[in-house]
Design an enzyme around this catalytic site. Structure first.
Site, PDB file in Angstrom:
ATOM      1  N   GLU A  81      11.734 108.709  29.468  1.00  0.00           N
ATOM      2  CA  GLU A  81      12.232 110.095  29.535  1.00  0.00           C
ATOM      3  C   GLU A  81      11.614 110.705  30.783  1.00  0.00           C
ATOM      4  O   GLU A  81      10.445 111.087  30.778  1.00  0.00           O
ATOM      5  CB  GLU A  81      11.775 110.881  28.305  1.00  0.00           C
ATOM      6  CG  GLU A  81      12.253 110.318  26.988  1.00  0.00           C
ATOM      7  CD  GLU A  81      13.695 110.645  26.678  1.00  0.00           C
ATOM      8  OE1 GLU A  81      14.365 111.285  27.510  1.00  0.00           O
ATOM      9  OE2 GLU A  81      14.164 110.237  25.611  1.00  0.00           O
TER      10      GLU A  81
ATOM     11  N   CYS B 186      11.451 119.567  31.302  1.00  0.00           N
ATOM     12  CA  CYS B 186      12.357 118.581  31.916  1.00  0.00           C
ATOM     13  C   CYS B 186      13.801 119.041  31.830  1.00  0.00           C
ATOM     14  O   CYS B 186      14.552 118.911  32.781  1.00  0.00           O
ATOM     15  CB  CYS B 186      12.170 117.219  31.267  1.00  0.00           C
ATOM     16  SG  CYS B 186      12.346 117.264  29.488  1.00  0.00           S
TER      17      CYS B 186
HETATM   18  P1  NAP Z   1       3.186 112.066  35.113  1.00  0.00           P
HETATM   19  O1  NAP Z   1       2.219 112.302  36.172  1.00  0.00           O
HETATM   20  O2  NAP Z   1       4.153 110.971  35.245  1.00  0.00           O
HETATM   21  O3  NAP Z   1       2.330 111.906  33.768  1.00  0.00           O
HETATM   22  C1  NAP Z   1       2.931 111.575  32.526  1.00  0.00           C
HETATM   23  C2  NAP Z   1       2.073 110.534  31.834  1.00  0.00           C
HETATM   24  O4  NAP Z   1       2.134 109.303  32.562  1.00  0.00           O
HETATM   25  C3  NAP Z   1       0.583 110.882  31.782  1.00  0.00           C
HETATM   26  O5  NAP Z   1       0.058 110.408  30.566  1.00  0.00           O
HETATM   27  C4  NAP Z   1       0.011 110.140  32.942  1.00  0.00           C
HETATM   28  O6  NAP Z   1      -1.362 109.864  32.818  1.00  0.00           O
HETATM   29  C5  NAP Z   1       0.830 108.872  32.924  1.00  0.00           C
HETATM   30  N1  NAP Z   1       0.930 108.188  34.196  1.00  0.00           N
HETATM   31  C6  NAP Z   1       0.930 108.712  35.436  1.00  0.00           C
HETATM   32  N2  NAP Z   1       1.081 107.759  36.356  1.00  0.00           N
HETATM   33  C7  NAP Z   1       1.184 106.590  35.695  1.00  0.00           C
HETATM   34  C8  NAP Z   1       1.340 105.238  36.098  1.00  0.00           C
HETATM   35  N3  NAP Z   1       1.444 104.899  37.362  1.00  0.00           N
HETATM   36  N4  NAP Z   1       1.410 104.294  35.136  1.00  0.00           N
HETATM   37  C9  NAP Z   1       1.322 104.631  33.842  1.00  0.00           C
HETATM   38  N5  NAP Z   1       1.153 105.887  33.392  1.00  0.00           N
HETATM   39  C10 NAP Z   1       1.094 106.854  34.307  1.00  0.00           C
HETATM   40  O7  NAP Z   1       4.093 113.311  34.783  1.00  0.00           O
HETATM   41  P2  NAP Z   1       3.745 114.818  35.006  1.00  0.00           P
HETATM   42  O8  NAP Z   1       4.040 115.111  36.412  1.00  0.00           O
HETATM   43  O9  NAP Z   1       2.424 115.134  34.437  1.00  0.00           O
HETATM   44  O10 NAP Z   1       4.868 115.447  34.050  1.00  0.00           O
HETATM   45  C11 NAP Z   1       5.967 116.097  34.506  1.00  0.00           C
HETATM   46  C12 NAP Z   1       7.176 115.187  34.599  1.00  0.00           C
HETATM   47  O11 NAP Z   1       7.554 114.754  33.292  1.00  0.00           O
HETATM   48  C13 NAP Z   1       8.377 115.917  35.137  1.00  0.00           C
HETATM   49  O12 NAP Z   1       9.075 115.117  36.031  1.00  0.00           O
HETATM   50  C14 NAP Z   1       9.209 116.180  33.894  1.00  0.00           C
HETATM   51  O13 NAP Z   1      10.564 116.399  34.140  1.00  0.00           O
HETATM   52  C15 NAP Z   1       8.944 114.965  33.098  1.00  0.00           C
HETATM   53  N6  NAP Z   1       9.248 115.198  31.689  1.00  0.00           N
HETATM   54  C16 NAP Z   1      10.334 114.585  31.149  1.00  0.00           C
HETATM   55  C17 NAP Z   1      10.677 114.821  29.832  1.00  0.00           C
HETATM   56  C18 NAP Z   1      11.880 114.161  29.220  1.00  0.00           C
HETATM   57  O14 NAP Z   1      11.994 114.172  28.001  1.00  0.00           O
HETATM   58  N7  NAP Z   1      12.786 113.597  29.986  1.00  0.00           N
HETATM   59  C19 NAP Z   1       9.907 115.679  29.066  1.00  0.00           C
HETATM   60  C20 NAP Z   1       8.814 116.279  29.656  1.00  0.00           C
HETATM   61  C21 NAP Z   1       8.484 116.025  30.970  1.00  0.00           C
HETATM   62  P3  NAP Z   1      -2.465 110.727  33.602  1.00  0.00           P
HETATM   63  O15 NAP Z   1      -2.349 112.132  33.106  1.00  0.00           O
HETATM   64  O16 NAP Z   1      -3.728 110.074  33.218  1.00  0.00           O
HETATM   65  O17 NAP Z   1      -2.142 110.618  35.067  1.00  0.00           O
END
Ligand code: NAP
Length: 455
Positions: free
Chosen positions: A228, A262
């Protein structure tokens, strides 16, 4: 990224956590595996009792959980309370419906009896984001645990106390030890955990780079993943639309969770005939929004979750203006205040080659476009690499039909706010990810769809 609670309203570091050692991760993986052996055999009635208890606990302590979310990531307290209530709802939904969703499905063949049986897979890893620290986890955990799987949560590093509280809820609800565990680990450990034989599948909600990384690891190990990811949802307003309703929904959609959603509407695509009036009302409503302390009931917009998110948003807005876009309101951080505050912002006249047209703005920033007709509206709506959800406002049924069939998105909402609902599947296409959460489709993501043929 350090695992810590850093209050986004003040910038104060409230509490830091040591990540789990490799030995501690190993112990938890072993516990999860052992728990699954027994847990998968339990009747739905038993799991359902525990899931309903989890809902009771959420409702009982909603204020405590809501305050924790507001402290760790800055959402307004009132929206955090609503989030906890929605978590209770999804627990009750699957407590009630899981047995029916997982029931055998007969098929008529040349066998004396043939049917499909749904069976749990085992240990499922969930990598979750901070923006809905409870909801994202519960919408994974409720179907996953009800299906008979066990869950491991790697939550975002800035919401560790929420992550620990969620484990406590499932423990207090009565789920056996090891059925739901929080792993306080950084993202650097995710690859190794996914590769572990005991982990059967994974789900990630978050950014595209995180999704790519998890999908690559899972692919290497031939494991199923649900992703997602981000979105840049279009919000189309045609000339026949109920303008006041469209306008107030547009503001709500863009500003939910201080713009960090999102499925927030991010690109507003307006028919020429109503564009002037809509934009005037949009600017007025944005300027009336109250930015400030998220604990206060009168606040509409809290701080962004981290300084890095604020910085990225500032850079995106500045680059968009530098590319030739026009700023109608906002356009800056509230530097006179401590914390990660950004003013509600509207940009328009965004040039065709501006990078902003392809980006997700994860904060209170709206991009506004004008179109001459429905063909242009649909073409513009589909012109990003994302495909999460889309909204269109019209009272013309032929337009409605075209939007439903031609918008490239996992969900199309007509004349209403895009929101997740346990009764409807949720997920995206294109670079917004794949797989579905919620509803019957959600519970079937992490099961063995076993074909049974008997003669
Ligand atoms: P993010 O940096 O990707 O973090 C999300 C999760 O992934 C965290 O637990 C993070 O851990 C982990 N993570 C980060 N890099 C990783 C990697 N290389 N390998 C494995 N895990 C990894 O996302 P964000 O920027 O905090 O969140 C916002 C994004 O989420 C936006 O793009 C939003 O649209 C999307 N989102 C989508 C939905 C949906 O349902 N489609 C819902 C909500 C949010 P750490 O915190 O330890 O880095």
């Amino acid at each position: 990224m350090a695992i810590a609670t850093i209050n986004p309203t003040t910038g104060e570091t409230v509490k830091t956590f040591e990540p789990l050692t490799d030995a501690a991760i190993e112990t938890k993986l072993g516990l999860a595996q052992t728990a699954f052996k027994q847990y998968q055999r339990l009747p739905f009635e038993q799991r359902s009792i525990w899931m309903q208890k989890a809902a009771d606990i959420l409702e009982r302590d909603r204020e405590i959980y809501a305050k924790m979310m507001t402290l760790e990531m800055g959402k307004t307290l009132k929206s955090a309370i609503a989030e906890v209530e929605k978590c209770a709802l999804v627990c009750r939904y699957y407590a009630k419906n899981a047995a029916q969703f997982m029931a055998d499905v007969p098929a008529s063949t040349d066998a004396s009896s043939s049917f499909v049986r749904y069976q749990p897979l085992g240990v499922i890893l969930a990598v979750m984001p901070w923006n809905f620290p409870f909801w994202q986890v519960f919408r994974f955990a409720a179907p996953t645990l009800m299906a008979g799987n066990v869950g491991l949560l790697k939550h975002a590093s800035n919401v560790p106390q929420c992550a620990l509280k969620i484990e406590e809820i499932f423990t207090e609800a009565g789920f056996p030890e090891g059925v739901f565990q929080t792993l306080l680990v950084g993202s650097d450990k995710v690859g190794k955990i996914v590769a572990d034989d005991r982990v059967k599948a994974a789900t990630l909600t978050g950014s595209e780079p995180a999704g790519e990384s998890l999908a690559a690891q899972a692919g290497k190990n031939l494991k199923k993943v649900v992703l997602e990811l981000g979105g840049s949802d279009p919000f189309i307003v045609m000339s026949s639309a109920d303008l006041p309703a469209a306008l107030s929904t547009a503001v709500t959609s863009r500003m939910l969770n201080s713009g960090q959603t999102c499925v927030a509407a991010k690109r507003f695509i307006l028919a020429e005939e109503i564009a002037e009036e809509f934009i005037a009302g949009f600017v007025e409503k944005f300027e009336q929004l109250k930015v400030g302390d998220p604990m206060l009931p009168e606040t509409d917009i809290g701080p962004l979750a981290t300084p890095a998110i604020l910085k990225e948003l500032e850079n995106q807005v500045q680059a968009c203006i530098a590319s030739g876009a026009k700023l109608l309101t906002g356009g800056r951080a509230l530097s006179e205040k401590a914390g990660n505050f950004y003013l509600p912002t509207i940009l328009t006249d965004i040039p065709l080659d501006a990078a902003a047209r392809q980006q997700e703005f994860f904060g209170p920033v709206a991009l506004v476009f004008r179109v001459a007709n429905i063909d242009e509206a649909i073409e513009l709506a589909n012109s990003t690499s994302f495909g999460l959800a889309a909204t269109a406002w019209t009272t013309v049924s032929s337009e409605c039909d075209r939007f439903i069939s031609e918008l490239e998105a996992g969900a199309v909402f007509i004349n209403g706010l895009v929101k997740s609902d346990p009764r409807l599947p949720f997920g995206g296409i294109k670079r917004s990810g794949y797989g579905r959460e919620l509803s019957i489709q959600g519970i079937h993501e992490f099961v063995n769809i076993k074909t049974v043929w008997v003669k």
